[in-house]
Design an enzyme around this catalytic site. Structure first.
Site, PDB file in Angstrom:
ATOM      1  N   HIS A  46      20.688  38.044  64.885  1.00  0.00           N
ATOM      2  CA  HIS A  46      21.846  38.357  64.707  1.00  0.00           C
ATOM      3  C   HIS A  46      22.242  37.435  63.738  1.00  0.00           C
ATOM      4  O   HIS A  46      23.592  37.955  63.218  1.00  0.00           O
ATOM      5  CB  HIS A  46      23.157  37.351  66.184  1.00  0.00           C
ATOM      6  CG  HIS A  46      22.173  38.829  67.500  1.00  0.00           C
ATOM      7  ND1 HIS A  46      21.511  37.652  68.159  1.00  0.00           N
ATOM      8  CD2 HIS A  46      22.718  39.450  67.686  1.00  0.00           C
ATOM      9  CE1 HIS A  46      21.396  38.857  69.243  1.00  0.00           C
ATOM     10  NE2 HIS A  46      22.311  39.624  68.616  1.00  0.00           N
ATOM     11  N   GLN A 157      20.185  47.151  62.022  1.00  0.00           N
ATOM     12  CA  GLN A 157      18.868  48.569  62.171  1.00  0.00           C
ATOM     13  C   GLN A 157      18.132  48.629  63.246  1.00  0.00           C
ATOM     14  O   GLN A 157      17.859  49.409  64.029  1.00  0.00           O
ATOM     15  CB  GLN A 157      17.360  48.695  60.596  1.00  0.00           C
ATOM     16  CG  GLN A 157      16.982  49.843  60.706  1.00  0.00           C
ATOM     17  CD  GLN A 157      16.005  49.936  60.382  1.00  0.00           C
ATOM     18  OE1 GLN A 157      16.598  49.200  59.330  1.00  0.00           O
ATOM     19  NE2 GLN A 157      14.935  50.390  60.027  1.00  0.00           N
ATOM     20  N   ASP A 159      18.950  48.835  66.776  1.00  0.00           N
ATOM     21  CA  ASP A 159      19.385  49.887  67.356  1.00  0.00           C
ATOM     22  C   ASP A 159      19.466  50.709  66.099  1.00  0.00           C
ATOM     23  O   ASP A 159      20.524  51.381  65.816  1.00  0.00           O
ATOM     24  CB  ASP A 159      20.311  48.614  68.461  1.00  0.00           C
ATOM     25  CG  ASP A 159      20.666  48.076  68.579  1.00  0.00           C
ATOM     26  OD1 ASP A 159      19.776  47.949  70.131  1.00  0.00           O
ATOM     27  OD2 ASP A 159      20.038  46.998  68.779  1.00  0.00           O
ATOM     28  N   LEU A 193      13.148  40.358  67.366  1.00  0.00           N
ATOM     29  CA  LEU A 193      13.979  39.967  67.491  1.00  0.00           C
ATOM     30  C   LEU A 193      14.768  40.382  68.750  1.00  0.00           C
ATOM     31  O   LEU A 193      14.976  41.905  68.119  1.00  0.00           O
ATOM     32  CB  LEU A 193      14.479  39.029  67.290  1.00  0.00           C
ATOM     33  CG  LEU A 193      13.719  37.589  66.428  1.00  0.00           C
ATOM     34  CD1 LEU A 193      14.499  37.195  65.217  1.00  0.00           C
ATOM     35  CD2 LEU A 193      13.076  37.072  66.947  1.00  0.00           C
ATOM     36  N   SER A 194      14.794  40.047  69.872  1.00  0.00           N
ATOM     37  CA  SER A 194      15.509  40.502  70.645  1.00  0.00           C
ATOM     38  C   SER A 194      16.066  39.643  72.166  1.00  0.00           C
ATOM     39  O   SER A 194      15.008  38.923  72.813  1.00  0.00           O
ATOM     40  CB  SER A 194      14.987  41.513  71.732  1.00  0.00           C
ATOM     41  OG  SER A 194      15.600  41.996  72.589  1.00  0.00           O
ATOM     42  N   ARG A 196      16.408  40.638  74.953  1.00  0.00           N
ATOM     43  CA  ARG A 196      15.401  40.861  75.975  1.00  0.00           C
ATOM     44  C   ARG A 196      14.377  40.249  76.191  1.00  0.00           C
ATOM     45  O   ARG A 196      13.779  40.367  77.231  1.00  0.00           O
ATOM     46  CB  ARG A 196      15.567  42.107  76.487  1.00  0.00           C
ATOM     47  CG  ARG A 196      17.107  42.325  76.721  1.00  0.00           C
ATOM     48  CD  ARG A 196      16.794  43.973  77.316  1.00  0.00           C
ATOM     49  NE  ARG A 196      18.158  44.739  77.844  1.00  0.00           N
ATOM     50  CZ  ARG A 196      19.200  44.941  77.371  1.00  0.00           C
ATOM     51  NH1 ARG A 196      19.031  45.412  76.014  1.00  0.00           N
ATOM     52  NH2 ARG A 196      20.177  45.261  77.865  1.00  0.00           N
TER      53      ARG A 196
HETATM   54  P1  AMP Z   1      23.411  42.843  71.331  1.00  0.00           P
HETATM   55  O1  AMP Z   1      23.798  41.629  70.346  1.00  0.00           O
HETATM   56  O2  AMP Z   1      21.850  43.147  71.312  1.00  0.00           O
HETATM   57  O3  AMP Z   1      24.307  43.886  71.087  1.00  0.00           O
HETATM   58  O4  AMP Z   1      23.011  43.067  69.351  1.00  0.00           O
HETATM   59  C1  AMP Z   1      24.460  42.651  68.401  1.00  0.00           C
HETATM   60  C2  AMP Z   1      24.017  43.255  66.576  1.00  0.00           C
HETATM   61  O5  AMP Z   1      22.538  42.388  66.903  1.00  0.00           O
HETATM   62  C3  AMP Z   1      23.312  44.700  66.741  1.00  0.00           C
HETATM   63  O6  AMP Z   1      24.050  45.284  65.494  1.00  0.00           O
HETATM   64  C4  AMP Z   1      21.752  44.515  67.153  1.00  0.00           C
HETATM   65  O7  AMP Z   1      21.538  46.186  66.719  1.00  0.00           O
HETATM   66  C5  AMP Z   1      21.297  43.325  65.970  1.00  0.00           C
HETATM   67  N1  AMP Z   1      20.528  43.222  66.320  1.00  0.00           N
HETATM   68  C6  AMP Z   1      19.893  42.713  67.344  1.00  0.00           C
HETATM   69  N2  AMP Z   1      18.193  42.689  67.067  1.00  0.00           N
HETATM   70  C7  AMP Z   1      17.578  42.211  65.729  1.00  0.00           C
HETATM   71  C8  AMP Z   1      17.671  42.394  64.968  1.00  0.00           C
HETATM   72  N3  AMP Z   1      16.066  41.666  65.530  1.00  0.00           N
HETATM   73  N4  AMP Z   1      16.881  42.313  63.544  1.00  0.00           N
HETATM   74  C9  AMP Z   1      18.396  42.429  63.101  1.00  0.00           C
HETATM   75  N5  AMP Z   1      19.639  42.738  64.087  1.00  0.00           N
HETATM   76  C10 AMP Z   1      19.639  42.615  65.055  1.00  0.00           C
END
Ligand code: AMP
Length: 292
Positions: A46, A157, A159, A193-194, A196
């Site tokens: 993020h 990318q 997602d 990175l996630s 989760r």
């Molecule tokens: P989320 O909070 O999971 O809904 O993600 C918010 C944004 O962050 C989305 O555009 C995701 O694709 C992006 N995102 C999540 N994990 C990563 C990562 N490891 N690298 C780059 N962008 C990410």
């Protein structure tokens, strides 16, 4: 400028009307506004999106909203991490000016009966396993774009199908916003990175490395000139099926634009995987060739 702003802290805004007013006022004075929608539990992935927005734009808005409609009833909505204080610090540190953090009723007022659905691209992959997911994503993102009328929005990318679906929505509906997709940020050992990843036990985290390792191997083979797509796909699948602790959902080589599974070689290929490790569902992808 107040004390908090002087210290470089992002301003927290909860009201849709207020964030829209601030963004519209900035744009009226000719400032370029970048927007980074997130569900919070922020990490360096993020952060990279916010930093890119900071680099490109005059005003940076991040949003934190755990969107209930993109979770199925059996999914992890109630236990999804919500570390707001840490998230605000990360947003400020990465250069966000404003953090939009609406309540659920603010985004979904009682009686709301409008949904946004992108056909086609949402059918396979994540859409096959999570049939209501993308409708939740497109509905909330269109609403966020309406409330935060930015010049440009940043997505990851990581997602891959999500960015494809959102770009299609923007094109189909002629939405006046540009979409920028930023590379996946990984741990040094390759794990994408996630938010989760915090659910993973140390053993599961080790087992989860197989997703990025298998994708990396597919990319290396493509870089080395292997062109037998069905064989590469079989190998990717077999490797993940055999991986201890990994329950494979899908592993596929697809066209990066249409997300259709490939039966023969072409100059750009996306390899996409989804698997459960323990109770945690993880996704990852890597792209060979030019795709955007
Ligand atoms: P989320 O909070 O999971 O809904 O993600 C918010 C944004 O962050 C989305 O555009 C995701 O694709 C992006 N995102 C999540 N994990 C990563 C990562 N490891 N690298 C780059 N962008 C990410």
């Amino acid at each position: 400028m107040n004390q908090t702003e002087a210290a470089g802290a992002a301003r927290l805004v909860e009201s849709p009307e207020e964030i829209r007013r601030v963004v519209q006022a900035a744009r009226r004075t000719g400032l370029r506004v970048g927007f980074v929608p997130t569900m919070g539990a922020l990490h360096a992935g993020h952060r990279s999106l916010i930093e890119q927005a900071r680099h490109d734009c005059d005003v940076v808005v991040a949003s934190i909203f755990v969107n209930p409609t993109q979770f199925a009833p059996h999914e992890d909505l109630s236990k999804y991490p919500r570390p707001l204080e840490a998230d605000l610090r990360l947003c400020s540190g990465a250069g966000a000016d404003l953090v939009f953090h609406p309540s659920v009723p603010a985004m979904y007022p009682a009686g709301m009966s409008t949904v946004v659905r992108v056909e086609g691209l949402t059918r396979g992959l994540e859409g096959a396993s999570r049939p209501t997911h993308f409708q939740g994503v497109t509905t909330v993102v269109l609403k966020l774009f309406s409330v935060v009328p930015a010049d440009v929005a940043y997505f990851g990318q990581k997602d891959f199908q999500q960015q494809a679906v959102l770009r299609k929505m923007v094109a189909d509906l002629c939405l006046p916003i540009e979409i920028v997709v930023c590379p996946t940020v990984r741990e040094p050992d390759g794990l994408a990175l996630s938010s989760r990843n915090v659910y993973l036990s140390p053993t599961e985290r080790q087992q989860a490395l197989e997703l990025s390792a298998a994708l990396r191997r597919t990319m290396t083979q493509l870089e080395q000139g292997v062109r037998d797509i069905p064989a590469l796909q079989r190998e990717l699948r077999d490797r993940l099926v055999a991986a201890p602790g990994v329950v494979l959902d899908y592993a596929t080589l697809a066209d990066p634009q249409t997300l259709e599974e490939l039966s023969s070689w072409q100059p750009s290929v996306v390899a996409l995987v989804a698997a459960r490790v323990g109770t945690t569902r993880l996704i990852d992808n890597m792209v060979f060739g030019r795709w955007q």
